[in-house]
Design a protein around this motif. Structure first.
Motif, PDB file in Angstrom:
ATOM      1  N   ALA A   1      40.964  40.241  35.531  1.00  0.00           N
ATOM      2  CA  ALA A   1      39.518  40.030  35.373  1.00  0.00           C
ATOM      3  C   ALA A   1      38.862  39.793  36.723  1.00  0.00           C
ATOM      4  O   ALA A   1      37.793  40.345  37.019  1.00  0.00           O
ATOM      5  N   PHE A   2      39.500  38.978  37.569  1.00  0.00           N
ATOM      6  CA  PHE A   2      38.929  38.688  38.887  1.00  0.00           C
ATOM      7  C   PHE A   2      38.913  39.943  39.762  1.00  0.00           C
ATOM      8  O   PHE A   2      37.928  40.207  40.469  1.00  0.00           O
ATOM      9  N   GLN A   3      39.980  40.708  39.726  1.00  0.00           N
ATOM     10  CA  GLN A   3      40.072  41.911  40.560  1.00  0.00           C
ATOM     11  C   GLN A   3      39.017  42.955  40.187  1.00  0.00           C
ATOM     12  O   GLN A   3      38.596  43.740  41.033  1.00  0.00           O
ATOM     13  N   GLU A   4      38.564  42.938  38.934  1.00  0.00           N
ATOM     14  CA  GLU A   4      37.611  43.948  38.471  1.00  0.00           C
ATOM     15  C   GLU A   4      36.185  43.415  38.385  1.00  0.00           C
ATOM     16  O   GLU A   4      35.305  44.073  37.838  1.00  0.00           O
ATOM     17  N   LYS A   5      35.925  42.235  38.944  1.00  0.00           N
ATOM     18  CA  LYS A   5      34.604  41.621  38.807  1.00  0.00           C
ATOM     19  C   LYS A   5      33.492  42.445  39.443  1.00  0.00           C
ATOM     20  O   LYS A   5      32.329  42.351  39.028  1.00  0.00           O
ATOM     21  N   ASP A   6      33.806  43.275  40.426  1.00  0.00           N
ATOM     22  CA  ASP A   6      32.773  44.081  41.086  1.00  0.00           C
ATOM     23  C   ASP A   6      32.353  45.293  40.258  1.00  0.00           C
ATOM     24  O   ASP A   6      31.472  46.051  40.672  1.00  0.00           O
ATOM     25  N   ARG A   7      32.955  45.474  39.100  1.00  0.00           N
ATOM     26  CA  ARG A   7      32.548  46.582  38.229  1.00  0.00           C
ATOM     27  C   ARG A   7      31.269  46.254  37.455  1.00  0.00           C
ATOM     28  O   ARG A   7      30.757  47.083  36.719  1.00  0.00           O
ATOM     29  N   TYR A   8      30.785  45.050  37.632  1.00  0.00           N
ATOM     30  CA  TYR A   8      29.567  44.615  36.947  1.00  0.00           C
ATOM     31  C   TYR A   8      28.511  44.269  37.997  1.00  0.00           C
ATOM     32  O   TYR A   8      28.823  44.037  39.166  1.00  0.00           O
ATOM     33  N   PHE A   9      27.270  44.215  37.556  1.00  0.00           N
ATOM     34  CA  PHE A   9      26.165  43.957  38.482  1.00  0.00           C
ATOM     35  C   PHE A   9      25.934  42.459  38.713  1.00  0.00           C
ATOM     36  O   PHE A   9      25.015  42.094  39.430  1.00  0.00           O
ATOM     37  N   GLU A  10      26.761  41.610  38.084  1.00  0.00           N
ATOM     38  CA  GLU A  10      26.597  40.169  38.248  1.00  0.00           C
ATOM     39  C   GLU A  10      27.138  39.706  39.602  1.00  0.00           C
ATOM     40  O   GLU A  10      28.000  40.350  40.198  1.00  0.00           O
ATOM     41  N   ARG A  11      26.625  38.569  40.047  1.00  0.00           N
ATOM     42  CA  ARG A  11      27.123  37.973  41.290  1.00  0.00           C
ATOM     43  C   ARG A  11      28.144  36.901  40.922  1.00  0.00           C
ATOM     44  O   ARG A  11      27.795  35.756  40.661  1.00  0.00           O
ATOM     45  N   PHE A  12      29.394  37.290  40.877  1.00  0.00           N
ATOM     46  CA  PHE A  12      30.458  36.367  40.525  1.00  0.00           C
ATOM     47  C   PHE A  12      30.991  35.730  41.806  1.00  0.00           C
ATOM     48  O   PHE A  12      31.910  36.249  42.452  1.00  0.00           O
ATOM     49  N   ASP A  13      30.415  34.607  42.164  1.00  0.00           N
ATOM     50  CA  ASP A  13      30.715  33.960  43.440  1.00  0.00           C
ATOM     51  C   ASP A  13      31.725  32.828  43.239  1.00  0.00           C
ATOM     52  O   ASP A  13      31.377  31.645  43.259  1.00  0.00           O
ATOM     53  N   PHE A  14      32.968  33.207  43.022  1.00  0.00           N
ATOM     54  CA  PHE A  14      34.041  32.217  42.896  1.00  0.00           C
ATOM     55  C   PHE A  14      35.354  32.915  43.229  1.00  0.00           C
ATOM     56  O   PHE A  14      35.421  34.144  43.324  1.00  0.00           O
ATOM     57  N   THR A  15      36.404  32.117  43.421  1.00  0.00           N
ATOM     58  CA  THR A  15      37.706  32.669  43.771  1.00  0.00           C
ATOM     59  C   THR A  15      38.588  32.767  42.530  1.00  0.00           C
ATOM     60  O   THR A  15      38.281  32.198  41.476  1.00  0.00           O
ATOM     61  N   GLN A  16      39.692  33.464  42.694  1.00  0.00           N
ATOM     62  CA  GLN A  16      40.646  33.563  41.593  1.00  0.00           C
ATOM     63  C   GLN A  16      41.195  32.187  41.250  1.00  0.00           C
ATOM     64  O   GLN A  16      41.383  31.847  40.068  1.00  0.00           O
ATOM     65  N   ALA A  17      41.447  31.373  42.260  1.00  0.00           N
ATOM     66  CA  ALA A  17      41.946  30.012  42.015  1.00  0.00           C
ATOM     67  C   ALA A  17      40.933  29.186  41.229  1.00  0.00           C
ATOM     68  O   ALA A  17      41.312  28.339  40.412  1.00  0.00           O
ATOM     69  N   ASP A  18      39.640  29.433  41.468  1.00  0.00           N
ATOM     70  CA  ASP A  18      38.598  28.698  40.739  1.00  0.00           C
ATOM     71  C   ASP A  18      38.697  28.960  39.235  1.00  0.00           C
ATOM     72  O   ASP A  18      38.412  28.068  38.419  1.00  0.00           O
ATOM     73  N   ILE A  19      39.072  30.184  38.850  1.00  0.00           N
ATOM     74  CA  ILE A  19      39.198  30.518  37.435  1.00  0.00           C
ATOM     75  C   ILE A  19      40.229  29.599  36.779  1.00  0.00           C
ATOM     76  O   ILE A  19      39.984  29.008  35.723  1.00  0.00           O
ATOM     77  N   TYR A  20      41.382  29.473  37.432  1.00  0.00           N
ATOM     78  CA  TYR A  20      42.441  28.638  36.856  1.00  0.00           C
ATOM     79  C   TYR A  20      42.047  27.161  36.873  1.00  0.00           C
ATOM     80  O   TYR A  20      42.417  26.406  35.971  1.00  0.00           O
TER      81      TYR A  20
END
Length: 579
Positions: A142-161
């Motif tokens: 999910a994190f690796q593909e976040k740029d496929r959307y127009f949203e500004r997902f400003d966080f790291t993969q570690a933040d998800i966990y």
């Protein structure tokens, strides 16, 4: 369009009108559309060249937007930059719309208000929900593909966990919040609640305190967890809870339904479930115990083949059966039903652990369908074919690979350690007596209900609604690819299923909004295909439209019909979806 002033080394200023855009990697770029000249020369022609040409740029912008026509200059020799992948999904606008209608953005922001998070929990959950529907997989994916959307997902993969533990803590609050919003925004029928249990496997070798070996629905040998799920009469999820994998189905019922009764303000409910939930303790709990009133009701299936002799005799007796038109059933009819009211004794576990018999009054509805009988015979024939091969070639099978056919084989003995079939004194043979006995009940079903005044066909119709929760589990495991689960900590597992629960709820609401015209798989496939690519200078080209995308767009007031959209227009549509 913007006026640009470029100062040269000699101090002179050159004016141009430029157009801003973003390239295929989202980097800001600009392109000169009109060269104006040197400022000192233009000052001889205009009192205030800067103000004059700013107005010219503004009018050029307005004119372009008014005409809504752009002249594109295509370089047929232009090459892609290395590692170019500029396709973006726009179908997620539909998901975003319902996510915000449910007030989830507000819920997650409020719950994080007094936490010391350096990341936006709502933004993380938004990505997890969108990804679960459109590109299911691990949190890393999910994190690796976040740029496929127009949203500004400003966080790291570690933040998800890091956020998963927080999501687990507020899971039940989130479910109650969603229930309230669904009730207010779309209406919800909770007079009838469907309940069922399923499990999800983990591709690990050893069990732990939560992921335990149990009866896996697909007979996989992996550790599992159990999920108890309640849905409303429209098939929209209401509440879920997770249990260790070795928890039997009947023990999950009261915790889940108890949570619904205490915190969902549903009033009196009728719970519909299959025979695995039909126990004296669960019935006694629903009816209100010794309080003497029918607090809640039930519509549970009963086992015909494991029923009492008295019940079997009643089922097989032709007396009292009517067809679907209410006329006495004949041998030629394809469907028949009958019912009776009975006083039945059930075993109830008391607070001190002892068992006590209690008398309940219920209605038992029996029905038979020709197509059900044919289906049962067809399924048994497949199993018997394997049973015959087992008798002839026992060394080909083990206890795990012969669990279905083995019940039709006499004298079969398994090695307790290896599961292999042992050679006994007596030869293996088909159990003809058992086969004959089972054939008698092909196509027959029995439903027990506390609702004594419901007509037989109403009881049957209510019970048939159980397919909705079965379909919900199929969607969860298939479309959303909820399993295998890639996280291991208990709170992370709970958070994973919360994001799946939200995604599933949004999908079910979307189905409701389009009038249940399309199955979940086709809706998700449609949203996946609503994609676009940067064509030139902030202009995105779309290449998919269908009857389903039109229906979704009409239901949600999102225009999915345009072939081209400017980046600004896309962001405006997405902003509108969040209102």
């Amino acid at each position: 369009m913007n006026l640009k002033q470029s100062r040269r080394k000699d101090g002179r200023v050159y004016l141009t009108i430029e157009k801003a855009y973003r390239d295929e990697r989202g980097r800001p770029r600009s392109k000169t559309v009109l060269s104006l000249g040197w400022l000192d020369v233009l000052e001889k022609q205009y009192d205030d060249p800067i103000a004059h040409f700013k107005e010219v740029a503004r009018k050029m912008t307005e004119e372009e937007q008014a005409n809504n026509k752009v002249t594109l200059q295509l370089d047929m020799n232009e090459r892609l930059e290395p590692a170019t992948d500029n396709e973006k999904n726009f179908g997620y606008a539909a998901i975003l719309k319902i996510y915000h209608e449910l007030g989830l953005y507000r819920f997650f922001r409020n719950k994080a208000r007094h936490q010391n998070f350096k990341f936006n929990t709502n933004s993380i959950m938004t990505l997890l929900v969108i990804s679960r529907l459109l590109s299911p997989g691990s949190k890393r994916k999910a994190f690796q593909e976040k740029d496929r959307y127009f949203e500004r997902f400003d966080f790291t993969q570690a933040d998800i966990y890091r956020a998963l533990s927080h999501f687990s803590e507020i899971s039940k609050e989130c479910q109650r919040h969603m229930h309230t919003q669904i009730e207010e925004k779309y209406g919800r029928n909770t007079k009838t609640i469907y309940y069922d249990v399923t499990n999800f496997y983990f591709e690990i070798d050893h069990e732990d305190g939560f992921r335990r070996f149990g009866f896996e629905k697909n007979r996989r040998p992996d550790p599992i967890i159990q999920m108890g799920l309640a849905v409303d009469a429209d098939g929209i999820p209401l509440h879920f809870d997770l249990f260790p994998g070795n928890t039997v189905d009947k023990q999950t019922f009261r915790p889940v339904i108890g949570e619904v009764r205490r915190n969902y303000d549903t009033g009196r409910i009728i719970v519909v479930a299959d025979m695995g939930i039909n126990t004296g303790d669960n019935i006694y709990y629903l009816l209100g115990g010794d309080k003497g009133t029918r607090f809640n009701g039930y519509v549970f299936s009963m086992s015909v083949r494991r029923g009492t002799k008295e019940l079997k005799d009643y089922i097989l007796s032709e007396e009292g059966y009517v067809d679907s038109n209410g006329k006495p059933a004949t041998a030629e009819c394809d469907f028949k039903m009958k019912s009776r009211r009975v006083a039945r004794e059930i075993n109830v576990t008391m607070k001190n652990g002892s068992k006590k018999k209690k008398t309940i009054y219920e209605k038992q509805v029996v029905f038979w369908g020709r197509k059900y009988a044919q289906q049962a015979r067809s399924e048994r024939e497949k199993v018997l074919k394997t049973a015959l091969d087992l008798v002839a070639n026992p060394k080909k099978y083990t206890k795990s690979t012969s669990s279905g056919p083995a019940k039709y084989v006499r004298n079969i003995v398994f090695d307790e350690k290896t599961g292999e079939i042992l050679e006994g004194k007596e030869q293996l043979s088909l159990d003809i007596q058992r086969i004959t006995e089972e054939e008698k009940y092909d196509g027959y079903y029995c439903i027990a209900t506390s609702e004594l005044d419901l007509a037989d066909h109403e009881v049957i119709d209510i019970y048939r609604g159980l397919w909705q929760i079965e379909e919900t589990f199929r969607i969860t495991k298939g479309v959303l690819e909820t399993r295998p689960v890639y996280v291991s900590l208990e709170d992370h597992i709970n958070a994973h299923f919360l994001s799946c629960f939200i995604a599933l709820t949004i999908l079910r609401i979307l189905q409701k909004k389009v009038g249940h015209m399309y199955p979940a798989e086709r809706i998700v496939d449609c949203l996946k295909k609503i994609t676009c690519s940067l064509e030139q200078e902030n202009i995105y080209l779309f290449k998919y439209r269908s009857q389903i995308s039109d229906a979704i767009g009409e239901a949600l007031d999102i225009d999915f019909t345009r072939k081209r959209l400017r980046l600004g227009e896309i962001k405006k549509i997405l902003a509108q979806a969040k209102k």
